[in-house]
Structure formats: C-alpha cells, structure tokens
Enzyme design. Sequence first.
Site, PDB file in Angstrom:
ATOM      1  N   HIS A   1      -9.412   3.862  -1.648  1.00 22.24           N
ATOM      2  CA  HIS A   1      -8.039   3.416  -1.407  1.00 22.24           C
ATOM      3  C   HIS A   1      -7.627   2.417  -2.487  1.00 22.24           C
ATOM      4  CE1 HIS A   1      -4.449   1.970   0.402  1.00 22.24           C
ATOM      5  NE2 HIS A   1      -4.945   1.133   1.287  1.00 22.24           N
TER       6      HIS A   1
ATOM      7  N   CYS B   1      -0.500   2.703   6.582  1.00 23.60           N
ATOM      8  CA  CYS B   1      -0.148   1.355   7.009  1.00 23.60           C
ATOM      9  C   CYS B   1       0.036   0.510   5.749  1.00 23.60           C
ATOM     10  CB  CYS B   1      -1.223   0.765   7.910  1.00 23.60           C
ATOM     11  SG  CYS B   1      -2.863   0.702   7.158  1.00 23.60           S
TER      12      CYS B   1
ATOM     13  N   GLY C   1       0.176  -3.495   4.075  1.00 22.20           N
ATOM     14  CA  GLY C   1      -0.055  -4.929   4.188  1.00 22.20           C
ATOM     15  C   GLY C   1       1.256  -5.702   4.250  1.00 22.20           C
TER      16      GLY C   1
ATOM     17  N   CYS D   1       0.816  -1.225   0.000  1.00 20.14           N
ATOM     18  CA  CYS D   1       0.000   0.000   0.000  1.00 20.14           C
ATOM     19  C   CYS D   1       0.842   1.265   0.000  1.00 20.14           C
ATOM     20  CB  CYS D   1      -0.926   0.028   1.202  1.00 20.14           C
ATOM     21  SG  CYS D   1      -1.978  -1.409   1.306  1.00 20.14           S
TER      22      CYS D   1
HETATM   23  C1  COA Z   1     -15.344  -4.396   3.550  1.00 16.41           C
HETATM   24  C2  COA Z   1     -15.528  -4.880   2.125  1.00 16.41           C
HETATM   25  C3  COA Z   1     -15.335  -6.419   2.079  1.00 16.41           C
HETATM   26  C4  COA Z   1     -16.950  -4.520   1.694  1.00 16.41           C
HETATM   27  O1  COA Z   1     -17.098  -4.824   0.344  1.00 16.41           O
HETATM   28  P1  COA Z   1     -18.531  -4.722  -0.373  1.00 16.41           P
HETATM   29  O2  COA Z   1     -19.459  -5.681   0.276  1.00 16.41           O
HETATM   30  O3  COA Z   1     -18.319  -4.793  -1.833  1.00 16.41           O
HETATM   31  O4  COA Z   1     -18.926  -3.217   0.043  1.00 16.41           O
HETATM   32  P2  COA Z   1     -20.205  -2.394  -0.229  1.00 16.41           P
HETATM   33  O5  COA Z   1     -19.822  -1.013  -0.535  1.00 16.41           O
HETATM   34  O6  COA Z   1     -21.093  -3.118  -1.217  1.00 16.41           O
HETATM   35  O7  COA Z   1     -20.885  -2.355   1.187  1.00 16.41           O
HETATM   36  C5  COA Z   1     -21.584  -3.466   1.743  1.00 16.41           C
HETATM   37  C6  COA Z   1     -22.920  -2.967   2.268  1.00 16.41           C
HETATM   38  O8  COA Z   1     -22.673  -1.999   3.278  1.00 16.41           O
HETATM   39  C7  COA Z   1     -23.327  -0.793   2.958  1.00 16.41           C
HETATM   40  N1  COA Z   1     -22.496   0.348   3.375  1.00 16.41           N
HETATM   41  C8  COA Z   1     -21.153   0.450   3.249  1.00 16.41           C
HETATM   42  N2  COA Z   1     -20.749   1.644   3.719  1.00 16.41           N
HETATM   43  C9  COA Z   1     -21.848   2.274   4.148  1.00 16.41           C
HETATM   44  C10 COA Z   1     -22.071   3.544   4.716  1.00 16.41           C
HETATM   45  N3  COA Z   1     -21.081   4.396   4.962  1.00 16.41           N
HETATM   46  N4  COA Z   1     -23.342   3.886   5.041  1.00 16.41           N
HETATM   47  C11 COA Z   1     -24.378   3.046   4.795  1.00 16.41           C
HETATM   48  N5  COA Z   1     -24.218   1.831   4.245  1.00 16.41           N
HETATM   49  C12 COA Z   1     -22.982   1.461   3.932  1.00 16.41           C
HETATM   50  C13 COA Z   1     -23.500  -0.833   1.467  1.00 16.41           C
HETATM   51  O9  COA Z   1     -24.563  -0.032   1.036  1.00 16.41           O
HETATM   52  C14 COA Z   1     -23.742  -2.271   1.200  1.00 16.41           C
HETATM   53  O10 COA Z   1     -25.100  -2.534   1.488  1.00 16.41           O
HETATM   54  P3  COA Z   1     -25.971  -3.497   0.539  1.00 16.41           P
HETATM   55  O11 COA Z   1     -25.288  -4.844   0.633  1.00 16.41           O
HETATM   56  O12 COA Z   1     -27.323  -3.449   1.160  1.00 16.41           O
HETATM   57  O13 COA Z   1     -25.860  -2.906  -0.821  1.00 16.41           O
HETATM   58  C15 COA Z   1     -14.506  -4.235   1.160  1.00 16.41           C
HETATM   59  O14 COA Z   1     -14.808  -2.870   1.002  1.00 16.41           O
HETATM   60  C16 COA Z   1     -13.089  -4.404   1.657  1.00 16.41           C
HETATM   61  O15 COA Z   1     -12.510  -5.474   1.541  1.00 16.41           O
HETATM   62  N6  COA Z   1     -12.482  -3.329   2.191  1.00 16.41           N
HETATM   63  C17 COA Z   1     -11.133  -3.360   2.709  1.00 16.41           C
HETATM   64  C18 COA Z   1     -10.144  -3.202   1.593  1.00 16.41           C
HETATM   65  C19 COA Z   1      -8.750  -3.436   2.071  1.00 16.41           C
HETATM   66  O16 COA Z   1      -8.447  -4.368   2.778  1.00 16.41           O
HETATM   67  N7  COA Z   1      -7.836  -2.563   1.644  1.00 16.41           N
HETATM   68  C20 COA Z   1      -6.475  -2.623   2.063  1.00 16.41           C
HETATM   69  C21 COA Z   1      -6.343  -1.989   3.374  1.00 16.41           C
HETATM   70  S1  COA Z   1      -4.757  -2.224   4.034  1.00 16.41           S
END
Ligand code: COA
Length: 397
Positions: A353, A383, A385, A98
């Site tokens: 991100h 941070c 990974g 990252c």
């Molecule tokens: C967490 C994660 C698995 C979620 O993925 P996703 O399921 O595709 O995410 P979505 O945006 O579709 O959100 C899932 C649900 O939460 C809801 N949601 C997410 N953020 C929200 C917010 N701020 N307010 C309201 N609802 C929210 C979405 O609307 C969605 O709802 P639905 O299923 O009813 O449509 C993914 O974003 C992830 O892996 N993030 C981390 C990435 C990472 O590791 N990066 C490296 C960091 S070191």
Amino acid sequence: MIGMQDVYVVDYQRTAFSKSKPTEPEKDVFNSVRMDHALAMLIRRLVERTGVKPQDIGDVITGCALQVDENWLYGGRHPVLLAGLPVTVPSVAMDRACASSMNAVALGSLEIMAGYSDVVLAGGMEHMTHVPMSNNPHMAVNMRLLLRPEYTKYQMNVGYNMGLTAEKLAEESGISREEMDSFSVESHNRAARALDEGWFKGEIAPMEVEFEGKKLVVQEDQSIRRDTSVEQLRKLPPAFKEGGTVTAGNSSPLNAGASVVVLMSRTKAEEMGVKPLAKVLSFGWAGVEPSIMGKGPVPASTKALAKAGLRADQVDLWEINEAFAVVVLYAMRELGIEHKRVNVSGGAIAIGHPLGASGARLVGTLARQLHERGKQYGVATLCVGGGQGFATVLEKA
Ligand SMILES: CC(C)(COP(=O)(O)OP(=O)(O)OC[C@H]1O[C@@H](n2cnc3c(N)ncnc32)[C@H](O)[C@@H]1OP(=O)(O)O)[C@@H](O)C(=O)NCCC(=O)NCCS
C-alpha cells in the site's frame, strides 16, 4: 463538445511495490529511484502501448499522500516533463491522502464526462522509505487539534496514527484478532496464487534499479509471503498499542510504488479503435470520524452505488483496500459482501500500500478483473487517513 460522455478505463500499468524501510533505506529495492521517475516510465509505456498521441492528452493527474521532499510533484509537472511529454500537456497533483490516485481517476473521468478532455492519464505514487509517514521533519501535525479543548472531540491523538484508528475500529466493531489474521493469510495466499498464475505480469511494468551495487530489474511485489500461516501471525505482538489486536501481519506494509490508468472518452476510443477494459459508472466520497477512518469505504461505496443505481448485492467483484484487515472485514459485514467477491487476487496486506499509488491500482486491477473474468459490475474503494472514504463503480466494457 460539452455534454455527458461515456468514460472508459482503456489501459493500466503499475510498478511492482517494493518493501519500504525508512530506518534501513538500503533494504528497499527502490532505494535508488524516485517515484516521479517511476510515474514517467509508466506514462511513456502507456502512451506507446495505447498509441495515444501525446498532444491528445487533455490532462495528467497524479496523486500522492505525502507531497513533501522528493514526493513533491510540482503541480504534476515532474512526471509529465520526465516522461518527455510536450509542455502543452497540462497536469495537476492531487492530495486526498490514501485516495489521492483514486481521486485522480475521478477528476479525470469527470473532465471527460463533461467534455473538457478526451484522454486523461491518472495515477499516483509514494516512496515510503524516502518520505516516511512517521517521524518526518517535513510534516507538522497541528498541535491545536491535539490540545485545544474545542478540538479534542476529534480525537486526533488517534486520528493522526492509522494503526490506532484500526485498533479503535476493531474494538468498536468487535472484529477479532483471529478474523483479522485469517483474512490476512488468505490475502497472501491469493496474491501468491495470482503471482504463480502470471496475473501480475498483466499490470506490472518492470523497473530497472540499482540494488546492492548491481543493476536489478524489479517486476514482482516484495511483500507477498507465500510461507505465512495463522500460527505465525498469532505470535506477532501488537504493533501500535499495548494489548491491541493490530499487528505487522494484519496491517498493510510500508511500500514504494507508482500506478497509472488511461481514461478515454467513448468517442476517442471508437475513433482509435481501442478496446476498453471497463466503463466508469460513478464515484462516491464521504467523511467519517478521523479517529475511525477505517469506516470510510462503507459510506463512500453506498454513495457511489446509489449514483450508479446499483445495490451492493449486484456487485460481482470488490477491490477494498487492505490498509488493515479490520477495514475490509468491517466493510464486508456492513455492506453484506462475501469474501469470495473481495480482492480475488490478494490485497494490500500482501501486495502493498504505497499510499498515493493505491487508488489507481485498485481501479486498474478491478477493470482488469472485470474484463478478464467476464464479470459485470465492480467497486473499488479505500479508507482515507484523516477520516474519509472513496469509491469507484465500474462496469465491464
Ligand atoms: C505495522 C508496521 C509498523 C510494521 O512495520 P515493520 O516492523 O517494518 O514490519 P515488518 O515487515 O518488518 O514486520 C515485523 C515483523 O513481523 C513479521 N511479519 C509481518 N508479517 C508477517 C506475516 N504475514 N507472517 C509472518 N511474519 C510476519 C516480520 O517478519 C517481522 O519479523 P522480524 O521482526 O522477526 O523480522 C508497518 O508495516 C505499518 O506501519 N503498517 C501500516 C501502514 C499504514 O498505516 N498505512 C496507511 C494505512 S491507512
């Protein structure tokens, strides 16, 4: 001439960050484009805006976390050739996960400081729909690290899954779901406000794509939710672990995007009459336990600040990557930083991100913040990974 040269961030551009959906690629507005094309578009735009002569570019350093499939940079040649730069302009591709594009900025700055280059373009990219982080057949974890008794101390069953590392940090630090959720809502609010005030127009280069059969110009980040609330976030289930506290709402989303900064020696900037945004003071990089990689910004910032001869309380503005809300809350607590100094125009939870693009975004955004708000010192940090942190200290030019 070899010797210590001052280095400036003189310009910065990025694409908007799309919302990635590896299982439904057609929903990503950047599904029709590769991010090396985006890098090339940014390079062309920056060369034109700054008036830098292509032959004066000493290096093009571009980072990406997952350099497989179309994220493969071919030693950094893809963006250079696609941008139409002369073949005499050298390039390199960086991978510090990252922190790849922040490391690109660091390497470029060190080249300039040491007198090896006068101008460096440094940036990065990631397409998290086309090259997904998980279930990617072109990335193989090392089973030895997972299974052999001498390596179990690293807990790579956690260390390979960023969400689980965030859960571990939340458990160990005692930072609550409520704190993470309200921090995340504030990130969306700040980003929405910055969007309304036109802040992002100062850094986002519009990108033409094809989406749903039509031509579309994308110039706004796709993950900012102006209608979110703590009540909505409270309802979201844990995303990574049963009974956990890390959710889709308090994690950064998946995104595609690219970012590039232009670094220049003081001598070159003066010769060209360029007004810089910020001076590069120092960098810091540090290793931490892979299973709790979210601690990384703390030792990295501490090292970078020591190199600059500064204390955390002297820093006016921080850009701390919101890989997960808990990472920023932990860094704020450990370094004694008030929230009002951190990610003042929102962070990755709202903006996005795209892993390899984030480091240069943080540096570029911080340079703009210092310049436009007239603040003196800033730190950008993230941070990493695998268990690292990276930090950059800037001073208003
Ligand atoms: C967490 C994660 C698995 C979620 O993925 P996703 O399921 O595709 O995410 P979505 O945006 O579709 O959100 C899932 C649900 O939460 C809801 N949601 C997410 N953020 C929200 C917010 N701020 N307010 C309201 N609802 C929210 C979405 O609307 C969605 O709802 P639905 O299923 O009813 O449509 C993914 O974003 C992830 O892996 N993030 C981390 C990435 C990472 O590791 N990066 C490296 C960091 S070191």
